[in-house]
Write an enzyme that holds these catalytic residues in place. Structure first.
Site, mmCIF file in Angstrom:
data_model
loop_
_atom_site.group_PDB
_atom_site.id
_atom_site.type_symbol
_atom_site.label_atom_id
_atom_site.label_comp_id
_atom_site.label_asym_id
_atom_site.label_seq_id
_atom_site.Cartn_x
_atom_site.Cartn_y
_atom_site.Cartn_z
ATOM 1 N N SER A 161 0.825 -1.203 0.000
ATOM 2 C CA SER A 161 0.000 0.000 0.000
ATOM 3 C C SER A 161 0.865 1.261 0.000
ATOM 4 C CB SER A 161 -0.952 -0.057 1.203
ATOM 5 O OG SER A 161 -1.911 0.963 1.144
ATOM 6 N N ASP A 256 -10.409 -2.985 -4.391
ATOM 7 C CA ASP A 256 -9.395 -2.093 -3.831
ATOM 8 C C ASP A 256 -9.346 -0.834 -4.691
ATOM 9 O OD1 ASP A 256 -7.109 -0.790 -2.970
ATOM 10 O OD2 ASP A 256 -5.750 -2.474 -3.271
ATOM 11 N N HIS A 286 -8.036 -4.912 -0.339
ATOM 12 C CA HIS A 286 -6.800 -4.272 0.110
ATOM 13 C C HIS A 286 -6.475 -4.686 1.551
ATOM 14 C CE1 HIS A 286 -3.927 -0.885 -0.247
ATOM 15 N NE2 HIS A 286 -4.061 -0.820 1.056
#
Length: 309
Positions: A161, A256, A286
């Site tokens: 991320s 996501d 995610h």
């Protein structure tokens, strides 16, 4: 547009987060969100993978030292390759503790060392503080590899991320001679374009850990100046060229808000001559890789990432 299939583990995961009283990402002030984020990640991770050694390090820096933790996955006494790992959490949340399980899994399965970096968080330390700490950590590893029992010729960068964003930037800095060069980048559902509009996607489930609203919250904290978001050191997808970047593994998930920019980054890497392994998991969300106690597929995906590494 029909909603993409959602893995059956995800509704139970979301209910477990609600039952634990974890606030939705981006819904509360950072100080409140941090404790809940770390606690939930530690609670919902599987048993920790074994490693051969763990050492704590304080990397010299103006002001407070930069905290880092080195996990050794192979045999002690041997020079090991090393992955410098930057944790996720929207540049606002996360820590060495929240991602311990993920780092140990990679070290164990790849048989390498993993250096987890506790970079400074926004909004107290906005961009480029996290990037500067990432460069510092990689430079420290490269300079001290011999004394740490590491191989300076086999360094990689990676992260999930926000950490994937930092790793992608770090790889380009290394290519340009602005940081030590690395031979691989491990990008796990990375953020690559902070200047884009985050609109709702009708193909995604509305009940997911990271929403478009949360992404706007994180970006506003990390890069408050909208004009700075288009710079490649915040948005590597906007770099003029990716040619010469190190080989990459890029993971994206269908549910996501980052899946489009992650897939575009992988496609650009391939188009510009960089070897890339792109894995798209259409029914996942995610953040699953450090929630493997609730999402059965997380361990398998991490094994694939470790094999690529």
């Amino acid at each position: 547009m029909t909603m993409r299939a959602l893995h059956p583990d995800i509704p139970a995961l979301m209910q477990a987060l609600r039952d634990a009283g974890v606030p939705s990402l981006g819904s509360v002030p950072p100080a409140v969100a941090r404790a809940g984020y770390t606690a939930s990640r530690r609670r919902l991770q599987p048993p920790l993978a074994p490693v051969s050694a763990i050492t704590e390090h304080a990397i010299p820096r103006v002001g407070e030292p930069l905290r880092a933790r080195l996990y050794r996955g192979g045999e002690t006494g041997q020079s090991q390759p090393c992955l410098v790992f930057l944790h996720g959490g929207g540049w606002v949340l996360g820590s060495i503790e929240s991602h311990e399980g993920l780092c140990r899994h990679l070290a164990h399965r790849a048989g390498c060392a993993v250096l987890a970096v506790d970079y400074r968080l926004a909004p107290e330390h906005p961009h480029p503080a996290a990037m500067e700490d990432s460069v510092l950590a990689l430079s420290w590893v490269a300079a001290n590899a011999a004394s740490l029992g590491l191989d300076a010729a086999r360094l990689a960068v990676g992260g999930d991320s926000a950490g994937g964003n930092l790793a992608a930037v770090l790889a380009l800095l290394g290519r340009d001679g602005l940081a030590p060069p690395v031979m691989f980048q491990l990008l796990l559902y990375p953020a690559t374009d902070l200047a884009r509009a985050y609109d709702d996607d009708p193909g995604m489930s509305p009940d997911i850990p990271l929403t478009t609203q949360a992404m706007r919250y994180f970006i506003e904290h990390y890069v408050p100046d909208p004009h700075a978001r288009a710079g490649w050191q915040a948005s590597p997808l906007r770099a003029a060229s990716l040619t010469g970047a190190p080989p990459a593994f890029v993971l994206t998930c269908g549910h996501d808000p980052l899946h489009d920019e992650g897939r575009l980054y992988a496609a650009r890497l391939e188009r510009e001559g960089v070897p890339v392994m792109a894995l798209h998991v259409s029914d996942q969300v995610h953040g699953i890789l450090n929630l493997g106690g609730a999402v059965t597929a997380a361990g398998m995906i991490l094994d694939m990432a470790a094999a690529a590494l």
